[in-house]
Motif scaffolding. Structure first.
Motif, PDB file in Angstrom:
ATOM      1  N   ILE A 125       0.857  -1.181   0.000  1.00 33.99           N
ATOM      2  CA  ILE A 125       0.000   0.000   0.000  1.00 33.99           C
ATOM      3  C   ILE A 125       0.897   1.236   0.000  1.00 33.99           C
ATOM      4  O   ILE A 125       1.821   1.345   0.813  1.00 33.99           O
ATOM      5  N   VAL A 126       0.621   2.164  -0.906  1.00 34.37           N
ATOM      6  CA  VAL A 126       1.434   3.365  -1.063  1.00 34.37           C
ATOM      7  C   VAL A 126       0.511   4.571  -0.933  1.00 34.37           C
ATOM      8  O   VAL A 126      -0.330   4.811  -1.785  1.00 34.37           O
ATOM      9  N   SER A 127       0.659   5.331   0.151  1.00 32.41           N
ATOM     10  CA  SER A 127      -0.311   6.391   0.441  1.00 32.41           C
ATOM     11  C   SER A 127       0.360   7.640   0.992  1.00 32.41           C
ATOM     12  O   SER A 127       1.326   7.559   1.762  1.00 32.41           O
ATOM     13  N   ALA A 128      -0.181   8.805   0.609  1.00 35.07           N
ATOM     14  CA  ALA A 128       0.290  10.071   1.165  1.00 35.07           C
ATOM     15  C   ALA A 128      -0.230  10.298   2.577  1.00 35.07           C
ATOM     16  O   ALA A 128       0.236  11.200   3.276  1.00 35.07           O
ATOM     17  N   SER A 129      -1.192   9.506   3.013  1.00 27.50           N
ATOM     18  CA  SER A 129      -1.667   9.599   4.393  1.00 27.50           C
ATOM     19  C   SER A 129      -0.581   9.128   5.350  1.00 27.50           C
ATOM     20  O   SER A 129       0.382   8.466   4.956  1.00 27.50           O
ATOM     21  N   GLY A 130      -0.738   9.461   6.623  1.00 26.07           N
ATOM     22  CA  GLY A 130       0.281   9.145   7.610  1.00 26.07           C
ATOM     23  C   GLY A 130       0.398   7.659   7.887  1.00 26.07           C
ATOM     24  O   GLY A 130      -0.578   6.913   7.808  1.00 26.07           O
ATOM     25  N   GLU A 169       6.115  12.193  -7.020  1.00 25.57           N
ATOM     26  CA  GLU A 169       7.349  11.521  -7.437  1.00 25.57           C
ATOM     27  C   GLU A 169       7.991  10.760  -6.288  1.00 25.57           C
ATOM     28  O   GLU A 169       8.692   9.763  -6.508  1.00 25.57           O
ATOM     29  N   ASN A 170       7.735  11.225  -5.043  1.00 27.47           N
ATOM     30  CA  ASN A 170       8.305  10.513  -3.890  1.00 27.47           C
ATOM     31  C   ASN A 170       7.780   9.080  -3.786  1.00 27.47           C
ATOM     32  O   ASN A 170       8.475   8.189  -3.296  1.00 27.47           O
ATOM     33  N   LYS A 171       6.550   8.860  -4.227  1.00 27.10           N
ATOM     34  CA  LYS A 171       6.019   7.498  -4.234  1.00 27.10           C
ATOM     35  C   LYS A 171       6.824   6.616  -5.186  1.00 27.10           C
ATOM     36  O   LYS A 171       7.164   5.478  -4.865  1.00 27.10           O
ATOM     37  N   ALA A 172       7.113   7.157  -6.361  1.00 29.08           N
ATOM     38  CA  ALA A 172       7.880   6.396  -7.340  1.00 29.08           C
ATOM     39  C   ALA A 172       9.271   6.068  -6.811  1.00 29.08           C
ATOM     40  O   ALA A 172       9.776   4.947  -6.974  1.00 29.08           O
ATOM     41  N   THR A 173       9.892   7.046  -6.162  1.00 26.94           N
ATOM     42  CA  THR A 173      11.218   6.823  -5.585  1.00 26.94           C
ATOM     43  C   THR A 173      11.170   5.728  -4.525  1.00 26.94           C
ATOM     44  O   THR A 173      12.026   4.836  -4.494  1.00 26.94           O
ATOM     45  N   ALA A 174      10.160   5.791  -3.659  1.00 26.48           N
ATOM     46  CA  ALA A 174      10.014   4.789  -2.600  1.00 26.48           C
ATOM     47  C   ALA A 174       9.769   3.399  -3.183  1.00 26.48           C
ATOM     48  O   ALA A 174      10.272   2.390  -2.655  1.00 26.48           O
ATOM     49  N   ILE A 175       9.011   3.327  -4.260  1.00 26.01           N
ATOM     50  CA  ILE A 175       8.751   2.036  -4.903  1.00 26.01           C
ATOM     51  C   ILE A 175      10.040   1.452  -5.469  1.00 26.01           C
ATOM     52  O   ILE A 175      10.316   0.249  -5.314  1.00 26.01           O
ATOM     53  N   ARG A 176      10.850   2.290  -6.125  1.00 25.39           N
ATOM     54  CA  ARG A 176      12.125   1.803  -6.660  1.00 25.39           C
ATOM     55  C   ARG A 176      13.038   1.299  -5.551  1.00 25.39           C
ATOM     56  O   ARG A 176      13.690   0.253  -5.690  1.00 25.39           O
ATOM     57  N   PRO A 200       3.611   9.071 -11.778  1.00 25.82           N
ATOM     58  CA  PRO A 200       4.979   8.562 -11.607  1.00 25.82           C
ATOM     59  C   PRO A 200       5.011   7.161 -11.006  1.00 25.82           C
ATOM     60  O   PRO A 200       5.818   6.311 -11.428  1.00 25.82           O
ATOM     61  N   MET A 201       4.156   6.899 -10.034  1.00 24.77           N
ATOM     62  CA  MET A 201       4.065   5.569  -9.419  1.00 24.77           C
ATOM     63  C   MET A 201       3.581   4.542 -10.437  1.00 24.77           C
ATOM     64  O   MET A 201       4.140   3.446 -10.563  1.00 24.77           O
ATOM     65  N   LEU A 202       2.546   4.883 -11.178  1.00 22.98           N
ATOM     66  CA  LEU A 202       1.986   3.960 -12.158  1.00 22.98           C
ATOM     67  C   LEU A 202       2.994   3.654 -13.265  1.00 22.98           C
ATOM     68  O   LEU A 202       3.081   2.523 -13.754  1.00 22.98           O
ATOM     69  N   ALA A 203       3.755   4.661 -13.646  1.00 23.03           N
ATOM     70  CA  ALA A 203       4.718   4.486 -14.736  1.00 23.03           C
ATOM     71  C   ALA A 203       5.914   3.634 -14.344  1.00 23.03           C
ATOM     72  O   ALA A 203       6.673   3.200 -15.219  1.00 23.03           O
ATOM     73  N   GLU A 204       6.079   3.368 -13.056  1.00 23.11           N
ATOM     74  CA  GLU A 204       7.212   2.567 -12.600  1.00 23.11           C
ATOM     75  C   GLU A 204       7.036   1.078 -12.884  1.00 23.11           C
ATOM     76  O   GLU A 204       8.007   0.329 -12.874  1.00 23.11           O
TER      77      GLU A 204
END
Length: 277
Positions: A125-130, A169-176, A200-204
């Motif tokens: 799960i990748v979320s901007a929430s806390g 973009e931070n989500k994409a970085t975290a996924i990588r 960015p996340m989807l494109a990863e």
């Protein structure tokens, strides 16, 4: 192509993962908004703060938000939670847990998570929430990992600083980074989100899908040929996921600090949505 409900997923041929946004993708509403009334009732948020936040959200709804405006709102919210006593937050959440912890999840999302697990993929799960909100919800859903915004705590109080902001973009970085750590083959991985800010996340990954997409993401999905999924059957999470006593205690403990995430998440979520419309 628009599909109603979850689609079948093939067995994993390599070590891979399925990455899910949370709000409006797994859960039919914001995972943080439900706590707001209780923070106000408890005195953690005063009337002036509530009105100021509501006015700011109303103006953003009319005018949209650029990066500068979003940064100003984020600075305001982090200032708002600065100094909040962690124990007080835990008491408030514990007292209101029965009314706010039973978020509505999409049946289609729960079934899709199960399908990916059965296919041999890990679920993230990748979320901007806390993280205080996302981690226990992730545990209830059986997620293998969680990527979420992290706020700083010091001497039992929240400092108002953000350690990790899981947005854009931070989500994409975290996924990588997680893929490198866990050995995921991103070309064979899947991702799901409702918002254009998660492009960015989807494109990863090799298999992205738009779920209940906003207008901007729908345009991108159509241009890129990404599947568009429509989830429309929310159901109480506790009716779909059984917990033993240990799991329940872990979830309660994790949600005890959710107030900080809620205060920040209310506007973060709204701003994220408005930027994409």
């Amino acid at each position: 192509m628009t599909t109603s409900g979850a689609t079948p997923v093939p067995p994993a041929s390599t070590r891979s993962a399925a990455f899910f946004d949370l709000d409006k993708t797994i859960i039919a509403k914001s995972s943080t908004l439900a706590f707001s009334k209780h923070f106000y009732d408890s005195g953690l948020i005063n009337r002036r703060s509530v009105l100021r936040s509501a006015y700011a959200q109303f103006m953003f709804a009319l005018q949209g938000a650029d990066e500068s405006q979003m940064e100003k709102m984020r600075a305001y919210l982090t200032q708002l939670v600065e100094g909040w006593d962690v124990e007080t937050v835990r008491q408030v959440v514990a007292e209101t847990l029965h009314t706010v912890v039973d978020p509505l999840v999409y049946v289609e999302a729960v079934e899709l998570i199960a399908a990916h697990h059965e296919a041999g993929r890990e679920v993230v799960i990748v979320s901007a929430s806390g993280s205080e909100v996302v981690e226990p919800i992730g545990a209830l859903l059986g997620a293998d990992h969680v990527i979420a915004t992290e706020l700083v705590e010091e001497d039992g109080r929240y400092t108002g600083e953000i350690l990790v902001y899981a947005y854009g973009e931070n989500k994409a970085t975290a996924i990588r980074e997680l893929a490198e750590q866990e050995g995921y083959d991103l070309a064979e991985s899947y991702a799901y989100s409702d918002s254009e800010t998660d492009v960015p996340m989807l494109a990863e990954v090799g298999h992205p899908s738009a779920v209940n997409p906003d207008k901007a993401l729908r345009r991108v999905a159509l241009e890129e040929g990404w599947p568009i999924l429509e989830f429309d059957q929310p159901i109480a999470l506790r009716s779909r996921v059984s917990l033993d006593s240990t799991g329940s205690k872990v979830a309660v403990a994790g949600l005890a600090a959710a107030a900080v995430s809620a205060a920040a998440g209310v506007a973060f979520h709204q701003l994220k949505r408005r930027r994409s419309e």
